[in-house]
Every structure is written in structure tokens, then in C-alpha cells.
Motif scaffolding. Structure first.
Motif, mmCIF file in Angstrom:
data_model
loop_
_atom_site.group_PDB
_atom_site.id
_atom_site.type_symbol
_atom_site.label_atom_id
_atom_site.label_comp_id
_atom_site.label_asym_id
_atom_site.label_seq_id
_atom_site.Cartn_x
_atom_site.Cartn_y
_atom_site.Cartn_z
ATOM 1 N N UNK A 81 -11.512 -31.686 -25.282
ATOM 2 C CA UNK A 81 -12.062 -32.108 -26.573
ATOM 3 C C UNK A 81 -12.034 -31.000 -27.616
ATOM 4 N N UNK B 148 -2.375 -32.489 -25.831
ATOM 5 C CA UNK B 148 -3.254 -33.296 -26.689
ATOM 6 C C UNK B 148 -3.825 -34.465 -25.907
ATOM 7 N N UNK B 149 -2.980 -35.042 -25.044
ATOM 8 C CA UNK B 149 -3.450 -36.161 -24.230
ATOM 9 C C UNK B 149 -4.350 -35.659 -23.106
ATOM 10 N N UNK B 150 -3.825 -34.758 -22.310
ATOM 11 C CA UNK B 150 -4.555 -34.397 -21.081
ATOM 12 C C UNK B 150 -5.901 -33.752 -21.398
ATOM 13 N N UNK C 159 -3.844 -35.950 -35.485
ATOM 14 C CA UNK C 159 -3.237 -36.311 -34.199
ATOM 15 C C UNK C 159 -4.336 -36.187 -33.166
ATOM 16 N N UNK D 262 9.971 -29.292 -23.236
ATOM 17 C CA UNK D 262 10.848 -29.405 -24.408
ATOM 18 C C UNK D 262 10.123 -28.899 -25.646
ATOM 19 N N UNK E 77 5.600 -26.438 -27.324
ATOM 20 C CA UNK E 77 6.175 -27.133 -26.159
ATOM 21 C C UNK E 77 5.111 -27.848 -25.347
ATOM 22 N N UNK F 49 2.686 -30.011 -26.456
ATOM 23 C CA UNK F 49 2.009 -31.070 -27.210
ATOM 24 C C UNK F 49 1.331 -32.093 -26.300
ATOM 25 N N UNK F 50 1.858 -32.270 -25.086
ATOM 26 C CA UNK F 50 1.264 -33.288 -24.217
ATOM 27 C C UNK F 50 -0.173 -32.936 -23.833
ATOM 28 N N UNK G 33 -7.467 -34.269 -24.431
ATOM 29 C CA UNK G 33 -8.121 -35.066 -25.484
ATOM 30 C C UNK G 33 -8.352 -34.224 -26.728
ATOM 31 N N UNK G 34 -7.297 -33.551 -27.187
ATOM 32 C CA UNK G 34 -7.434 -32.672 -28.340
ATOM 33 C C UNK G 34 -7.289 -33.462 -29.636
ATOM 34 N N UNK G 35 -7.875 -32.919 -30.669
ATOM 35 C CA UNK G 35 -7.683 -33.444 -32.018
ATOM 36 C C UNK G 35 -7.087 -32.340 -32.878
ATOM 37 N N UNK G 36 -5.960 -32.633 -33.521
ATOM 38 C CA UNK G 36 -5.364 -31.712 -34.491
ATOM 39 C C UNK G 36 -5.430 -32.400 -35.832
#
Lengths: 331, 331
Positions: free
Chosen positions: B232, B259-261, A266, A250, B254, B256-257, B263-266
């Protein structure tokens, strides 16, 4: 020989998993050899992150193998031990997943103290979900006293702990969830504002502004939260359950530029990177539970054969608190 | 009395600004009073962030007022002084914007040393864009030696400095820009990889992975960068020039997830929050310029009447390096 039933991945789900994506099998377990233990499980865990492992995609954990039992959190009792570190009768948490019993070589075993709390909590408030809430909120979100924390999926195993820790730290707490029953529980827990995202307009509910958003759901809620964050706000990117069964990825938030204008941060995290925080977590959370400052709920499905249904129910939001499958007697 | 021509905002642009959104006016400036100085500008600055101020929207700086001259960076010489801190003949940077001359009460004035570098650099490599690159890369992105840094808008006033500082810090540097001429300059500057995003597939160019993405453009490039970031990795959210003239807010990334997988920081930032870093920046950047370790280019448009065209050209990517408008003689 010990008989155990287990759930295997039969097919990779497309969109929402279907019962036919799983199969029940019965296996004979070998006798434990030197250094091994036989564990009789009491509870196995269903967790949202497992959906990602059902895809054949490179990620932070390898995908589940087709035809193999699903691995994941479980808690059980050592019934045969060939390892003096794990005496017979002791309770352990492990990651061998959706089976009634398992032989372990000891790797990944953690002790569980049935005197501290019911053993099921080792999969919830005192286990991975609790540590996720603790590390994500305190180490990544870093809320200050007096700030406002918003958490989505707030009636889940992670979200309910996030909100309660935030209250303990002197924050104002807003939680969203997907049913009136869940909202009522959040109010019982002391959330300052709790709302049903299916009924209320999330942007409207956040109109007074927030400082930290603990994201369990992604999607439109993330966009609303970015819009509501104050200057120097933070997004703890923990999960995106609204997206896990999307066929096509999405579009992301349309207001990403607010990261610049509002100097937002974030940050995503994976709890397994933070195992070094487990002792501090267990000490704090054990105290909060004993003092009645943190409460938890569990939604328990009976029988290993119902683990797929429990998992599908989890993805549909059927659970209040931690979703578990009971597969044997507990302490 | 001193005559000065200035550019005023005549209408709020819809999409890409048009010449008719601006008007040229001639004003008579009063004599400076006690504590004031009259500044004859040499250069006025056009910067991408000014597009946001042309909208009637709440943001980190108030919108420009209709019918008023556009404020922003400028550098000039004090020609009449009623303030002993700013002697006649001294050079100053200020934020009174698009005019040939201005009377200042001293607020926001910064000294400029014409012996250090041409005074125009106070609006570029030694000014706000240079500090933006320095703070954004070093304090927000925190690249480590050996890491790969990707910067978009790499031939701009900020991007070109980001890439060169990253090289100085021992990083591998990838830059994207919008013309063969710009790409050739990036290669001259020592970028390891430089490409024209209009010709090359950004995802393909980043396929070996990156650790830091310094985002000046937003949009599809941001999505490609998130896809390419290693575990990271960090996104420095500095600007989104691809989006500034979009009528409707465009969907976000699209992925954005990830970031979790991963472990990114924006993290977004506004350079004016980091004025405390200006002395360290000026010391470092002055040394790097003197040693020939950092180079810069300027694209200079002549005459205050052409400031709107310079600004529109900036948003269209006509500049190589810092875009400036010359409105008077320089040191």
C-alpha cells in the motif's frame, strides 16, 4: 477411503510452463474427522495469477511448494460431512485447488447456490474473477458516466466482466483481445470498439482518448494506454499476463512522465483485500445475470490430468471467457 | 520609457540546453495604461519544469514561443501603478519571467509581504515549489505518522521542503541528492538518512522499506523506490529531472508489476491544479518558518544575462535549495 487424483508442481517453470513442470498423482483421502467435510470437485480453476506462485519468489501469496498439489479455486459438492454447517449434498467453493476430491476443515469454504446459476460460475463471473472486475473497475478505476474505459484481455474472465459493467455504468468501452473469435464475442457483448491487438495498432485504436485503463496484460499495451489517457485518467493495475513468462523483467513504459503532465493515477490491487465487497458484488452481479445484462462464457477442459494443459493454454490465450477444468459431475 | 533586458528562447534545445539556445535582448517598455502596473523585478525563477516548455510538444502548458521572452515565476516591486489594487512600492509575484522589468495588466499577480520573509521566498519555500511539496506530500502521498518517506532531489527547492514537512508529520525521512555538500545540508535539516546517489546504491539505502516515494527524478531511482515500497505504498509523481534532457524516451521501471503485488498507488499532479490549497499552505508554512521548523536555502546567480547559465546549472544539479537569478534590488 476415497481415491483422488491431483496435480503437483514437479519443477518451477522457466518461462512458459511445460507439461513436465507438473505431475499427476493418486492419493487416498482419509475419512473426514469431526468438523471436516469431504468435497467431490466438479470444477477446478486455472487463473493467470497462479503463474507467479510457481516462482520461488516472495509476493503477496507464498509460492507453491514443489511436490505439493497446486492450490487454487475449485467448486464441488460435500459428499461426507462431519460439520453441520456444510450438509451433505451442499455445494461449496474452496481454495484446495487441482484435485478431484479434498478433505476440508471448513476454512475458506464459501456456500454456492446451484439455483442461482451453474456452479461453475462460482469460479468465474460470480467468483473471484467477477469480484476482481467489480472492485477494480468501480472502486479503483471509478469511471464516470460518459467516460471511455479501455480493457485489455477483454475476452478473459475478468476483462469481459469489466467491459460489461462499464457499459452498464454508461461508459464507452474499448476492448482488446487476441483472436477474431474473441473480438466477435466482445462485439456481441456490446463493446463500442473491440480489436485484435495482434492485427491492429493499439495506439491507433485508442487515438480518441480514454479515461480509464483496466490493465490485464502490461507491456506495450500499458505504454499505449498511458499515451492515450486523458487528463486525470486512471490505470487499474490488475495483471500483466504478457510479462508472466518473461525470463528477464521487461523495461516499463517509456512515457511514465505522462503521469505528471496528465495527472494520472495508477493503482494496483489484489482482490483478496476486498472480500468485504463480496456481498454487494454478489447482489449486483446476481441481478445483472438474471436480467441478462451481463453474459459470460466458459472454456472447459475435461479431466484433472489436463489441468496443466488448460493452464498453459490460458497463458497462451486459448480461452474465451473463464478457463475451467471439469473433474466431476456438476449440479 | 523604461529599459528592460530580457532572455528569449533562440532555439529549441536538443538534450541539455546550451547558451546558444537563448538570447539577451533589450527592450523599451511602454508606460502602463489604466489598469496596468510597471514591475521592477528583484528575482526571476529558474525551475525544472521549464525544460519541458522549451520543446515543441503538447503538454499541460503550451510550449515557449521562439523569439519570445521566457515566462515563469518572478518577484518584483510595483514602481508605476495605474491600478489601485497594486500601489506603488508594493511587492508582487507574477509569471512574466526572465526580464528585468515588465508591464502587467494584473492577471496572475499575487501580493508578497516583505515583512513575512525575504521576497525571494515567494519563488521558493513560500511559493510554487513550497506549495508543490505541501500538496504533493500531504494530499497525494498522504503519509501517516511513523511511516517512512523517501524523497529524491532532496536538496532542491521542492525536495527539501518535502523532507521537512514529512519530519514535522512524524515520519522517518530518507533523502537522496547529488553532492556531499547537499547531503550535509539534509543531515542538518534532520533527515534520518541522506545519501549521495552517485556514490551509494539507492536500492541498498532503501533496503529497510519505504511507504511513500516523492519522485523528482524518475529513471533508475524510481525503479529502486518501487522495489522498496511496502504494501500500500504510494509514489508521488512530481518530476523526472533525470529524463528531461534525454534524446530518446528512456525505458520505464522494469518492476511495474509490483504495483499489483504490493497494491501501490502512483499519482502525478501539477501544482497549478491545487491553487485552492494556497491559503492553507501559506498559513502553515508561514508558521513553520517563523517557528524555525522549516529552513530553506537559495542559490543565487547575479544578473538577467546569467539566467540561461542558472537554468543549465539547475538541470546539472548545481543548486542547493532554490535556484534564483537576482536582477534588481530586493526588499
Amino acid at each position: 477411503m476415497t481415491t483422488s487424483r491431483e496435480i503437483r508442481l514437479a519443477a518451477r517453470p522457466v518461462g512458459m510452463p511445460q507439461p513436465s513442470d507438473f505431475e499427476l498423482a493418486e492419493v487416498e483421502l482419509p475419512e473426514p474427522r469431526d468438523g471436516e467435510v469431504l468435497i467431490r470437485n466438479a470444477f477446478v480453476s486455472v487463473d493467470p495469477y497462479m503463474r507467479g506462485r510457481m516462482n520461488d519468489a516472495k509476493s503477496y501469496v507464498p509460492p507453491f511448494a514443489l511436490g505439493e498439489p497446486l492450490t487454487g479455486g475449485a467448486v464441488g459438492q460435500v459428499v461426507v460431512s462431519r460439520d453441520p454447517r456444510w450438509p451433505e449434498g451442499s455445494w461449496v467453493a474452496h481454495s484446495l485447488g487441482w484435485r478431484e476430491a479434498a478433505v476440508s476443515d471448513g476454512s475458506g469454504l464459501l456456500p454456492v447456490d446451484p439455483a442461482l446459476a451453474p456452479v461453475s460460475t462460482a469460479l468465474g463471473v460470480l467468483g473471484m474473477p467477477g469480484l476482481t472486475a467489480y472492485v477494480g473497475l468501480l472502486d479503483i478505476g471509478r469511471p464516470q458516466e460518459g467516460e471511455t474505459v479501455f480493457v485489455s484481455g477483454a475476452a478473459g474472465a475478468v476483462g469481459s466482466v469489466v467491459g460489461q459493467i462499464a457499459k452498464l455504468k454508461g461508459c464507452r468501452v474499448i476492448g482488446s483481445a487476441g483472436s477474431p473469435q474473441k473480438v466477435a464475442w466482445l462485439e456481441d457483448l456490446g463493446f463500442d470498439v473491440a480489436f485484435d491487438y495482434r492485427e491492429a495498432d493499439t495506439r491507433e485504436m485508442l487515438r480518441e482518448g480514454i479515461d480509464v485503463y483496466f490493465d490485464n496484460v502490461g507491456g506495450a499495451t500499458l505504454e499505449a494506454a498511458i499515451g492515450a489517457l486523458r487528463v486525470r485518467g486512471r490505470v487499474v493495475a490488475c495483471g500483466a499476463i504478457s510479462q508472466y513468462n518473461a525470463g528477464e523483467p521487461a523495461p516499463g513504459p517509456r512515457n511514465m512522465f505522462m503521469l505528471v503532465t496528465k495527472r494520472l493515477r495508477m493503482q494496483g490491487f489484489i482482490v483478496s483485500d476486498h472480500d468485504d465487497r463480496f456481498p454487494a458484488f454478489l447482489s449486483d452481479m446476481g441481478e445483472w445475470l438474471r436480467d441478462g445484462r451481463v453474459h459470460y462464457r466458459e472454456t472447459i477442459v475435461e479431466g484433472i490430468e489436463n489441468a496443466p494443459a488448460a493452464f498453459i493454454g490460458l497463458l497462451q490465450g486459448d480461452n474465451v471467457g473463464k478457463m475451467l477444468v471439469r473433474v466431476g459431475p456438476a449440479a
